[in-house]
Design a protein around this motif. Structure first.
Motif, PDB file in Angstrom:
ATOM      1  N   UNK A 105     -50.959   0.110  45.365  1.00 18.59           N
ATOM      2  CA  UNK A 105     -51.005   1.260  44.463  1.00 18.59           C
ATOM      3  C   UNK A 105     -52.144   1.079  43.451  1.00 18.59           C
ATOM      4  N   UNK A 106     -52.252  -0.122  42.891  1.00 16.31           N
ATOM      5  CA  UNK A 106     -53.323  -0.403  41.933  1.00 16.31           C
ATOM      6  C   UNK A 106     -54.689  -0.175  42.576  1.00 16.31           C
ATOM      7  N   UNK A 107     -54.862  -0.658  43.798  1.00 15.24           N
ATOM      8  CA  UNK A 107     -56.122  -0.483  44.515  1.00 15.24           C
ATOM      9  C   UNK A 107     -56.382   0.996  44.799  1.00 15.24           C
ATOM     10  N   UNK A 108     -55.363   1.698  45.259  1.00 19.43           N
ATOM     11  CA  UNK A 108     -55.495   3.111  45.617  1.00 19.43           C
ATOM     12  C   UNK A 108     -55.939   3.959  44.425  1.00 19.43           C
ATOM     13  N   UNK A 109     -55.438   3.629  43.242  1.00 17.47           N
ATOM     14  CA  UNK A 109     -55.759   4.409  42.049  1.00 17.47           C
ATOM     15  C   UNK A 109     -56.868   3.779  41.205  1.00 17.47           C
ATOM     16  N   UNK A 110     -57.560   2.818  41.780  1.00 16.62           N
ATOM     17  CA  UNK A 110     -58.743   2.197  41.175  1.00 16.62           C
ATOM     18  C   UNK A 110     -58.475   1.482  39.861  1.00 16.62           C
ATOM     19  N   UNK A 111     -57.326   0.841  39.766  1.00 13.58           N
ATOM     20  CA  UNK A 111     -57.097  -0.046  38.626  1.00 13.58           C
ATOM     21  C   UNK A 111     -57.831  -1.344  38.899  1.00 13.58           C
ATOM     22  N   UNK A 112     -58.343  -1.963  37.878  1.00 20.75           N
ATOM     23  CA  UNK A 112     -59.116  -3.190  38.053  1.00 20.75           C
ATOM     24  C   UNK A 112     -58.237  -4.338  38.551  1.00 20.75           C
ATOM     25  N   UNK A 113     -56.946  -4.269  38.234  1.00 24.27           N
ATOM     26  CA  UNK A 113     -56.011  -5.300  38.688  1.00 24.27           C
ATOM     27  C   UNK A 113     -54.591  -4.766  38.590  1.00 24.27           C
ATOM     28  N   UNK A 114     -53.667  -5.480  39.221  1.00 25.78           N
ATOM     29  CA  UNK A 114     -52.263  -5.084  39.101  1.00 25.78           C
ATOM     30  C   UNK A 114     -51.786  -5.282  37.664  1.00 25.78           C
ATOM     31  N   UNK A 115     -52.356  -6.255  36.970  1.00 22.57           N
ATOM     32  CA  UNK A 115     -52.013  -6.482  35.567  1.00 22.57           C
ATOM     33  C   UNK A 115     -52.379  -5.288  34.698  1.00 22.57           C
ATOM     34  N   UNK A 144     -52.698  -2.167  35.737  1.00 24.32           N
ATOM     35  CA  UNK A 144     -51.738  -1.114  36.082  1.00 24.32           C
ATOM     36  C   UNK A 144     -50.402  -1.365  35.400  1.00 24.32           C
ATOM     37  N   UNK A 145     -49.913  -2.590  35.470  1.00 20.92           N
ATOM     38  CA  UNK A 145     -48.613  -2.934  34.874  1.00 20.92           C
ATOM     39  C   UNK A 145     -48.600  -2.670  33.380  1.00 20.92           C
ATOM     40  N   UNK A 146     -49.649  -3.095  32.694  1.00 19.21           N
ATOM     41  CA  UNK A 146     -49.734  -2.889  31.242  1.00 19.21           C
ATOM     42  C   UNK A 146     -49.762  -1.406  30.879  1.00 19.21           C
ATOM     43  N   UNK A 147     -50.561  -0.646  31.612  1.00 21.51           N
ATOM     44  CA  UNK A 147     -50.661   0.775  31.318  1.00 21.51           C
ATOM     45  C   UNK A 147     -49.343   1.491  31.645  1.00 21.51           C
ATOM     46  N   UNK A 148     -48.718   1.120  32.739  1.00 22.77           N
ATOM     47  CA  UNK A 148     -47.446   1.724  33.134  1.00 22.77           C
ATOM     48  C   UNK A 148     -46.379   1.467  32.064  1.00 22.77           C
ATOM     49  N   UNK A 149     -46.297   0.219  31.610  1.00 22.70           N
ATOM     50  CA  UNK A 149     -45.296  -0.143  30.592  1.00 22.70           C
ATOM     51  C   UNK A 149     -45.575   0.587  29.274  1.00 22.70           C
ATOM     52  N   UNK A 150     -46.845   0.686  28.912  1.00 16.63           N
ATOM     53  CA  UNK A 150     -47.219   1.356  27.660  1.00 16.63           C
ATOM     54  C   UNK A 150     -46.819   2.838  27.693  1.00 16.63           C
ATOM     55  N   UNK A 151     -46.993   3.485  28.843  1.00 19.46           N
ATOM     56  CA  UNK A 151     -46.711   4.916  28.948  1.00 19.46           C
ATOM     57  C   UNK A 151     -45.225   5.196  29.168  1.00 19.46           C
ATOM     58  N   UNK A 152     -44.581   4.412  30.021  1.00 20.69           N
ATOM     59  CA  UNK A 152     -43.194   4.709  30.409  1.00 20.69           C
ATOM     60  C   UNK A 152     -42.157   3.884  29.657  1.00 20.69           C
TER      61      UNK A 152
END
Length: 186
Positions: free
Chosen positions: A145-155, A157-165
């Protein structure tokens, strides 16, 4: 002739617009997110009928140039995040500038003034909704998912996901009622 429609952000909206145009016997070449390409010219009366028909579904015709541009910014972002499996590897500012043929600073200022949030916040909101959708399908790993949405890393993505949700990716996946927000409500 092109007509621009506000809040037209999903395939369901496109189908609704096509149904309304068919009911009104108005011929069109294409109906895309936010844009109706009508065959020939339409009268003021026909435009009024279209406007009334769309308002019943929460959609509206827009004619103001700045409003149209704001809607085109939203549509470009939504198309790229939600409807494209082959996202380009350029940053969003270049993508928007190239797609809409405007300077990004102008687009950004216009969007922020009209929406009360900046384009980056709008993009993050949509990316997180797309992440939720992909998690709910349970077909991809978090890394995919991180790769598909062009996040630099899973970390990242995880940080942004936690911050938003307020939730981690893992806890979101294990919840029984995984819900994402309809695009019309973002």
């Amino acid at each position: 002739m092109k007509l621009y429609v506000k809040h037209m952000v999903s395939n369901r909206c496109k189908m609704l617009v096509m149904e309304e145009l068919d009911k009104l016997l108005i011929r069109y070449l294409t109906v895309d997110l936010g844009v109706i390409n009508v065959t020939g010219h339409i009268t003021k009366e026909q435009k009024t009928l279209i406007s009334i028909a769309l308002q019943g579904s929460g959609l509206e015709l827009i004619e103001d140039h700045k409003e149209i541009l704001i809607e085109l910014i939203k549509t470009a972002i939504i198309k790229l995040i939600h409807y494209s499996d082959d996202q380009p590897r350029i940053n969003f500012s270049d993508y928007l500038s190239n797609t809409l043929n405007y300077n990004y600073t102008y687009l950004s200022n216009l969007f922020t003034d009209a929406q009360g949030i900046n384009i980056e916040h709008f993009i993050i909101t949509h990316k997180i909704e797309r992440v939720k959708e992909l998690i709910s399908y349970n077909e991809l790993t978090f890394s995919e998912i991180a790769f598909k949405l062009h996040y630099s890393s899973i970390g990242h993505l995880s940080n942004q996901f936690k911050k938003v949700t307020g939730s981690t990716l893992s806890s979101y996946r294990t919840r029984k009622c995984m819900r994402h927000t309809n695009l019309e409500n973002l």
